[in-house]
Design a protein around this motif. Structure first.
Motif, PDB file in Angstrom:
ATOM      1  N   LEU A 127       0.829  -1.202   0.000  1.00 19.23           N
ATOM      2  CA  LEU A 127       0.000   0.000   0.000  1.00 19.23           C
ATOM      3  C   LEU A 127       0.864   1.254   0.000  1.00 19.23           C
ATOM      4  CD1 LEU A 127      -2.974   1.223   0.372  1.00 19.23           C
ATOM      5  CD2 LEU A 127      -2.242   1.549   2.726  1.00 19.23           C
ATOM      6  N   LYS A 128       1.879   1.293   0.854  1.00 23.09           N
ATOM      7  CA  LYS A 128       2.755   2.460   0.950  1.00 23.09           C
ATOM      8  C   LYS A 128       3.450   2.736  -0.384  1.00 23.09           C
ATOM      9  CE  LYS A 128       3.714   2.148   5.929  1.00 23.09           C
ATOM     10  NZ  LYS A 128       3.229   3.493   6.290  1.00 23.09           N
ATOM     11  N   MET A 129       3.839   1.657  -1.070  1.00 24.02           N
ATOM     12  CA  MET A 129       4.502   1.809  -2.371  1.00 24.02           C
ATOM     13  C   MET A 129       3.535   2.437  -3.382  1.00 24.02           C
ATOM     14  SD  MET A 129       6.159  -1.183  -4.758  1.00 24.02           S
ATOM     15  CE  MET A 129       4.551  -1.987  -4.953  1.00 24.02           C
ATOM     16  N   HIS A 130       2.288   1.928  -3.416  1.00 21.72           N
ATOM     17  CA  HIS A 130       1.298   2.476  -4.339  1.00 21.72           C
ATOM     18  C   HIS A 130       0.891   3.900  -3.945  1.00 21.72           C
ATOM     19  CE1 HIS A 130       1.129  -1.218  -6.383  1.00 21.72           C
ATOM     20  NE2 HIS A 130       0.276  -1.861  -5.609  1.00 21.72           N
ATOM     21  N   LEU A 131       0.899   4.163  -2.663  1.00 23.46           N
ATOM     22  CA  LEU A 131       0.490   5.486  -2.178  1.00 23.46           C
ATOM     23  C   LEU A 131       1.442   6.567  -2.684  1.00 23.46           C
ATOM     24  CD1 LEU A 131      -1.793   6.647  -0.493  1.00 23.46           C
ATOM     25  CD2 LEU A 131      -0.380   6.375   1.540  1.00 23.46           C
ATOM     26  N   ASN A 132       2.702   6.236  -2.852  1.00 17.94           N
ATOM     27  CA  ASN A 132       3.666   7.198  -3.398  1.00 17.94           C
ATOM     28  C   ASN A 132       3.297   7.582  -4.830  1.00 17.94           C
ATOM     29  OD1 ASN A 132       5.315   7.390  -1.116  1.00 17.94           O
ATOM     30  ND2 ASN A 132       6.498   5.582  -1.683  1.00 17.94           N
TER      31      ASN A 132
END
Length: 379
Positions: A127-132
């Protein structure tokens, strides 16, 4: 109402498979959580199952079980199979995060990253990767993802730019459910009919695609204003909009929407509708809001600069000069009324026509220098 996360879906599956019942202790061991967490999840599930007349009952000997199974398949389809678990590609997941955050802007809802990850059945690190990447997309609209105290994340930015972003997401992505959800209270077919009739009466012609986008802008504006989300205009811009033909058309549109849809739209939306109409009009229909002599002078300066820098002479091409004057007039009108556009051919132009793009950059710098305004890549 509590979220149906991945763990609660597993509890549902376990109870469905073991119709005679399962103990809370067994489920806690299988899922690696405490019995207290299981009780909390059972309670949350029960809130959703009430409308299907399904209860989760417990007894000392049999543990937890469903009281009936007739409606379980329907409940499962409605509660768990809304496409979230079918987010197979990175693009699908990124789009889902965008939709979720934009949907939350209507009611100023926040969501924790943990809840969002569980809702999408992905890890927190994914999720954190996609959130970037989501943040990079939103940055193009001057929007930001921010942490609200300790309660979760949300999108912040100017209302007009949130609206532009929502429209673009609907136009460029597979967003049928997103579209239906945020515009559930708007009769799009009737609104489209009212728009067509009003524009026809006012002798305004829009391309089909522009008309669809214009309708979408109005629908989203109607819905957002119902949540007290309004676009604010400084008096200088408001006065300019009021002096356009499009402003009068917008007022008539709002009157017709009230008469035929019984929806009383806020007066401030007149400016937004007029602004969107200005952005939607065809080249041959745009109102003469700029000084033609000034614009033609800019075009002549641009062509001289291109001649000096690139040794390409267009200064005697009257057909090109007339076309650029008209095009620049429209671009300056958009910028004057703070209307963003998204050029879907931007990357293609950059890659396949680098020389033409370089000329556009030169033109943009000259306009910035003489008119003291900022020209973005899309223009």
């Amino acid at each position: 109402m509590a979220k149906i996360n991945k763990r609660r879906k597993k509890i549902f599956d376990m109870l469905k498979e073991h119709q005679t019942g399962l103990s809370g202790e067994f489920m806690s061991q299988q899922l690696g959580v405490s019995s207290r967490t299981i009780r909390s999840d059972i309670k949350a599930l029960q809130e959703y199952l009430v409308e299907y007349d399904i209860r989760i009952i417990s007894s000392p000997n049999k543990g937890y079980r469903f009281n009936k199974f007739e409606q379980l398949d329907t409940a499962e389809q409605n509660l768990f199979q809304e496409g979230v678990s079918n987010l197979e590609t990175a693009k699908q997941r990124i789009n889902y995060i965008l939709y979720r955050l934009l949907e939350n802007t209507f009611k100023d809802i926040v969501i924790t990253q943990n809840d969002l990850a569980e809702e999408m059945y992905i890890s927190l690190s994914t999720l954190k990767m996609h959130l970037n990447e989501v943040k990079d997309i939103l940055q193009k609209y001057d929007l930001k993802v921010t942490q609200y105290k300790t309660k979760g994340i949300k999108v912040i930015g100017e209302e007009v730019k949130i609206r532009y972003c929502i429209v673009d997401m609907i136009n460029t992505c597979s967003t049928e459910k997103f579209f239906q959800k945020i515009l559930a209270n708007v009769d799009i077919k009737l609104l489209d009919k009212i728009i067509k009739e009003t524009l026809s009466y006012k002798k305004i012609q829009l391309a089909d695609r522009s008309k669809e986008k214009f309708c979408l802008h109005i629908a989203i504006g109607m819905q957002r204003s119902s949540y007290n989300k309004f676009v604010s205009y400084p008096s200088s811009i408001a006065n300019k909009i009021e002096n356009t033909f499009e402003y009068n058309v917008a007022k008539e549109l709002i009157d017709n929407i009230l008469k035929k849809m019984n929806i009383d739209i806020a007066c401030s939306e007149v400016y937004y509708i007029a602004q969107c109409l200005l952005a939607s009009k065809k080249l041959t229909d745009i109102s003469e809001s700029m000084d033609k002599k000034h614009v033609k002078k800019l075009v002549n300066i641009i062509l001289k600069e291109i001649h000096e820098k690139l040794s390409i002479d267009f200064t005697n091409d009257e057909y090109l000069i007339d076309g650029l004057t008209l095009h620049l007039n429209i671009a300056l009108t958009r910028i004057q009324f703070q209307m963003n556009i998204r050029n879907e051919l931007l990357e293609t132009i950059k890659n396949d026509y680098p020389l033409a793009f370089q000329m556009g950059v030169i033109a943009g710098k000259i306009v910035e220098q003489y008119d003291n305004i900022k020209i973005n890549e899309n223009e």
